[in-house]
Design a protein around this motif. Sequence first.
Motif, PDB file in Angstrom:
ATOM      1  N   ARG A 265     -26.040  58.646  19.912  1.00  0.00           N
ATOM      2  CA  ARG A 265     -25.149  59.524  19.368  1.00  0.00           C
ATOM      3  C   ARG A 265     -24.435  60.470  19.809  1.00  0.00           C
ATOM      4  NH1 ARG A 265     -27.151  59.808  14.470  1.00  0.00           N
ATOM      5  NH2 ARG A 265     -28.829  58.409  14.773  1.00  0.00           N
TER       6      ARG A 265
ATOM      7  N   ALA B 127     -22.456  64.506  12.965  1.00  0.00           N
ATOM      8  CA  ALA B 127     -22.961  64.980  12.012  1.00  0.00           C
ATOM      9  C   ALA B 127     -22.778  66.581  11.730  1.00  0.00           C
ATOM     10  CB  ALA B 127     -24.563  65.089  12.257  1.00  0.00           C
TER      11      ALA B 127
ATOM     12  N   GLY C  81     -31.690  57.483  18.298  1.00  0.00           N
ATOM     13  CA  GLY C  81     -30.764  56.431  18.436  1.00  0.00           C
ATOM     14  C   GLY C  81     -29.486  57.207  19.153  1.00  0.00           C
TER      15      GLY C  81
ATOM     16  N   ASP D 181     -30.779  63.882  18.427  1.00  0.00           N
ATOM     17  CA  ASP D 181     -30.119  64.870  18.157  1.00  0.00           C
ATOM     18  C   ASP D 181     -30.857  66.280  17.690  1.00  0.00           C
ATOM     19  OD1 ASP D 181     -28.146  66.868  17.048  1.00  0.00           O
ATOM     20  OD2 ASP D 181     -27.115  65.698  15.875  1.00  0.00           O
TER      21      ASP D 181
ATOM     22  N   THR E 130     -29.910  60.491  22.749  1.00  0.00           N
ATOM     23  CA  THR E 130     -30.768  59.508  21.703  1.00  0.00           C
ATOM     24  C   THR E 130     -31.648  60.259  20.879  1.00  0.00           C
ATOM     25  OG1 THR E 130     -32.568  59.181  23.391  1.00  0.00           O
ATOM     26  CG2 THR E 130     -30.827  57.617  23.178  1.00  0.00           C
TER      27      THR E 130
ATOM     28  N   ASN F  81     -20.369  54.292  15.929  1.00  0.00           N
ATOM     29  CA  ASN F  81     -20.950  53.889  14.399  1.00  0.00           C
ATOM     30  C   ASN F  81     -21.914  54.961  13.924  1.00  0.00           C
ATOM     31  OD1 ASN F  81     -19.736  51.552  14.675  1.00  0.00           O
ATOM     32  ND2 ASN F  81     -21.699  50.290  15.188  1.00  0.00           N
ATOM     33  N   ASN F  82     -22.475  55.722  14.506  1.00  0.00           N
ATOM     34  CA  ASN F  82     -23.192  56.954  13.927  1.00  0.00           C
ATOM     35  C   ASN F  82     -22.465  58.031  13.559  1.00  0.00           C
ATOM     36  OD1 ASN F  82     -25.850  55.764  13.753  1.00  0.00           O
ATOM     37  ND2 ASN F  82     -26.335  56.212  15.737  1.00  0.00           N
TER      38      ASN F  82
ATOM     39  N   ARG G 116     -23.363  52.173  19.113  1.00  0.00           N
ATOM     40  CA  ARG G 116     -23.900  52.732  18.246  1.00  0.00           C
ATOM     41  C   ARG G 116     -23.648  54.087  18.025  1.00  0.00           C
ATOM     42  NH1 ARG G 116     -30.273  50.084  18.706  1.00  0.00           N
ATOM     43  NH2 ARG G 116     -29.373  47.887  18.456  1.00  0.00           N
ATOM     44  N   ALA G 117     -23.321  54.891  19.129  1.00  0.00           N
ATOM     45  CA  ALA G 117     -23.000  56.304  18.930  1.00  0.00           C
ATOM     46  C   ALA G 117     -21.573  56.298  18.094  1.00  0.00           C
ATOM     47  CB  ALA G 117     -22.848  56.823  20.223  1.00  0.00           C
TER      48      ALA G 117
ATOM     49  N   ARG H 232     -32.295  63.200  14.158  1.00  0.00           N
ATOM     50  CA  ARG H 232     -32.063  61.803  14.033  1.00  0.00           C
ATOM     51  C   ARG H 232     -32.009  61.383  15.698  1.00  0.00           C
ATOM     52  NH1 ARG H 232     -26.894  62.302  10.384  1.00  0.00           N
ATOM     53  NH2 ARG H 232     -27.851  62.750   8.455  1.00  0.00           N
TER      54      ARG H 232
END
Length: 247
Positions: free
Chosen positions: A194, A247, A192, A185, A183, A243-244, A240-241, A190
């Motif tokens: 991911r 990176a 949430g 990075d 949650t 969707n993210n 959500r991960a 960031r």
Amino acid sequence: MFRTDVAPGVHLLQHGNVNCYLVEEGDALTLVDAGLPGAWAELGRAVRHLGRAPEDIRALVLTHAHFDHVGLARRLVQRLNIPVYAHPEEWTLAAHPYRYAHENPRALYPLRHPRAIPVLASMVAAGAGWVRGVEGLSSLEPGVTLTVPGSPRVVATYGHTFGHCSLHLPDRDAVLSGDALVTLDPYTGRTGPRIIAGAATADSSMALASLEGIAATGAMHVLPGHGDPWHEGVDLAVRRARNNGPA
């Protein structure tokens, strides 16, 4: 920071933006991941807060062997002579915790993601630059329930590293996801659910696919290697991960 009962009988030690967990069963403890060297004193205080002694830590389980999850391992073995479990693909990395595969150059991330600078600085202050490796590990095999306090079931979540494993605690309705799902990075700042950026992930496509193993646990509590625990169910965290994305 030490937080008790982030899931039933599971306690969070967060230092330098890296998480370790103490899993309690009866009068014994399992430590999941070993943080950074600067967490040593805080680990001692956390154990005493639970009314335990260091000798009550019966095992260390590594989700993976990056330097920020191996930091206390060598000292714990020397002090307590406890077994250290990791997937065999992690054993060489555990001995040499800075020699890890990653997709993208690391140096550019602080320039592109200034929110990461305080996170990375806290890790450096906690000893990120002077982690010593650990050898003589015991095998962590996916699908097996470990005979250590808490009896975690090993879930293969390869991709962040090639031997990364998560730990499912069915009776606690929790999954310790390590760096397979976080949650925070550290390389982008960031938050949430991911996966971690390619600066520290060996194969992002594999890491995204491995989220299926986490989802299959159906756990309510997701306890990551970085960032705050997630208590809204694993399905939403995994969606959500995905969707993210990387990176």
